[in-house]
Design an enzyme around this catalytic site. Structure first.
Site, PDB file in Angstrom:
ATOM      1  N   GLY A  29      -8.475 -12.841  74.655  1.00  0.00           N
ATOM      2  CA  GLY A  29      -8.939 -12.087  73.514  1.00  0.00           C
ATOM      3  C   GLY A  29     -10.143 -12.618  72.748  1.00  0.00           C
ATOM      4  O   GLY A  29     -10.023 -12.618  71.464  1.00  0.00           O
ATOM      5  N   ASP A  42      -8.628  -7.748  82.757  1.00  0.00           N
ATOM      6  CA  ASP A  42      -7.477  -7.053  82.238  1.00  0.00           C
ATOM      7  C   ASP A  42      -6.226  -7.822  82.223  1.00  0.00           C
ATOM      8  O   ASP A  42      -5.557  -7.947  83.421  1.00  0.00           O
ATOM      9  CB  ASP A  42      -7.603  -5.658  82.892  1.00  0.00           C
ATOM     10  CG  ASP A  42      -6.268  -4.756  82.331  1.00  0.00           C
ATOM     11  OD1 ASP A  42      -5.435  -5.350  81.586  1.00  0.00           O
ATOM     12  OD2 ASP A  42      -6.171  -3.785  82.795  1.00  0.00           O
ATOM     13  N   ASN A  94      -4.282 -15.468  72.879  1.00  0.00           N
ATOM     14  CA  ASN A  94      -4.577 -14.695  71.849  1.00  0.00           C
ATOM     15  C   ASN A  94      -4.579 -13.053  72.123  1.00  0.00           C
ATOM     16  O   ASN A  94      -4.487 -12.300  71.216  1.00  0.00           O
ATOM     17  CB  ASN A  94      -5.836 -15.141  71.065  1.00  0.00           C
ATOM     18  CG  ASN A  94      -6.318 -14.198  70.080  1.00  0.00           C
ATOM     19  OD1 ASN A  94      -5.573 -14.062  68.924  1.00  0.00           O
ATOM     20  ND2 ASN A  94      -7.381 -13.371  70.255  1.00  0.00           N
ATOM     21  N   SER A 128       2.745 -13.474  65.672  1.00  0.00           N
ATOM     22  CA  SER A 128       2.606 -12.542  64.306  1.00  0.00           C
ATOM     23  C   SER A 128       3.724 -12.786  63.480  1.00  0.00           C
ATOM     24  O   SER A 128       4.823 -13.160  63.857  1.00  0.00           O
ATOM     25  CB  SER A 128       2.696 -11.155  64.894  1.00  0.00           C
ATOM     26  OG  SER A 128       2.698 -10.326  63.704  1.00  0.00           O
ATOM     27  N   TYR A 177       5.866  -3.422  69.489  1.00  0.00           N
ATOM     28  CA  TYR A 177       4.989  -4.691  68.996  1.00  0.00           C
ATOM     29  C   TYR A 177       5.866  -5.883  68.662  1.00  0.00           C
ATOM     30  O   TYR A 177       5.720  -6.952  68.954  1.00  0.00           O
ATOM     31  CB  TYR A 177       3.764  -4.343  68.081  1.00  0.00           C
ATOM     32  CG  TYR A 177       3.061  -5.409  67.460  1.00  0.00           C
ATOM     33  CD1 TYR A 177       1.844  -5.578  68.257  1.00  0.00           C
ATOM     34  CD2 TYR A 177       3.250  -6.150  66.421  1.00  0.00           C
ATOM     35  CE1 TYR A 177       1.042  -6.688  67.886  1.00  0.00           C
ATOM     36  CE2 TYR A 177       2.129  -7.116  66.124  1.00  0.00           C
ATOM     37  CZ  TYR A 177       1.289  -7.316  66.736  1.00  0.00           C
ATOM     38  OH  TYR A 177       0.315  -8.351  66.352  1.00  0.00           O
ATOM     39  N   LYS A 234       6.050  -9.950  69.954  1.00  0.00           N
ATOM     40  CA  LYS A 234       5.932 -10.917  69.007  1.00  0.00           C
ATOM     41  C   LYS A 234       7.127 -11.853  69.127  1.00  0.00           C
ATOM     42  O   LYS A 234       6.899 -13.064  68.828  1.00  0.00           O
ATOM     43  CB  LYS A 234       5.101 -10.757  67.796  1.00  0.00           C
ATOM     44  CG  LYS A 234       3.983 -10.015  67.880  1.00  0.00           C
ATOM     45  CD  LYS A 234       2.844 -10.961  68.597  1.00  0.00           C
ATOM     46  CE  LYS A 234       1.533 -10.375  68.677  1.00  0.00           C
ATOM     47  NZ  LYS A 234       0.582 -11.222  69.212  1.00  0.00           N
TER      48      LYS A 234
END
Length: 249
Positions: free
Chosen positions: A21, A72, A99, A148, A161, A165
């Site tokens: 990332g 990917d 990341n 996160s 999400y 995390k």
């Protein structure tokens, strides 16, 4: 930057660093900072234009070598492509910064394929990249997993999400225990709201949120990662939580 180098307990000059990332947000800011400090940095991205833009900026400041790969990370082929590039350019990486991530909402949104892509990118790719890095870190190393605040807050609007995390949080804690005696450090960074492409607001709205102390800049997290990476061998920064001043959670 020369003055900053003198204050780092451990130099990053010449370190071989992989940043997934690495073409937007936190990854991009980290790649720029670390390359300017003399590290050799391989950035992994998915969007070709983002990659070109980041490389242009890196070449302007880099004191170390710069490498790149488009892959990917939601696929095993993408993971293999990344570590083929690692082998070709680094052989043995010193540092992995995990990341790459995709934003997503809750289970009432999307389909199985959507959830699978998010989970593969946000969690399985972290596991796979760590596994490949550990195989190659024969003389020790450092893995930074960017998680996160969602792992703790567990907001109702982002259950898919949150699942990824929360998984990174548990995985990082267990991984550190697994690889500690190999001389490999593991650090988990858990930011609050950061001005990146993952935030839905407009660019101007995000800039205002940063100004109002309600959002962090990507550079804030890059400097935090630098702090963790530059500590002496005896010192492990295990878990670092970073919040905007007025994000009370």
């Amino acid at each position: 930057m020369e003055k900053l180098k003198h204050h780092l307990p451990q130099s990053l000059t010449g370190k071989k660093i992989v940043v997934t990332g690495g073409t937007t947000g936190i990854g991009r800011a980290s790649a720029l900072l670390l390359s300017e400090l003399g590290a050799h940095v391989l950035i992994v991205g998915l969007n070709e234009q983002h990659l070109k833009d980041t490389l242009q900026d890196m070449y302007a400041v880099a004191e170390g070598e710069v490498y790149d790969v488009i892959a990917d990370l939601s696929t095993k082929e993408g993971i293999a492509k990344v570590f083929s590039a690692v082998d070709d350019n680094f052989g043995t990486p010193d540092i992995l910064i995990n990341n790459a991530a995709l934003a997503f909402g809750n289970v009432e949104e999307g389909s199985y394929d959507d959830w699978q892509r998010v989970i593969n990118t946000n969690l399985l790719a972290y596991v796979a990249c760590c596994a490949e890095a550990v195989k190659r870190m024969k003389d020790g190393g450092h893995i930074v997993n960017v998680g996160s605040m969602s792992a703790d807050v567990r907001e109702a609007t982002g259950s898919v999400y949150v699942a990824t995390k929360s998984g990174i949080q548990g995985f990082s804690e267990a991984l550190r225990k697994e690889v500690n005696e190999k001389g490999i450090k593991v650090t988990l960074i858990e930011p609050g709201a950061v001005d990146t492409d993952m935030q839905p607001q407009s660019t101007e709205e995000k800039k205002q949120e940063v100004k109002n102390l309600k959002m962090l800049a990507a550079d804030d997290i890059a400097v935090s990662i630098l702090y963790c990476l530059s500590q002496p061998k005896r010192c492990d920064v295990v878990d670092l939580k970073i919040r905007p001043h007025l994000q009370i959670i």
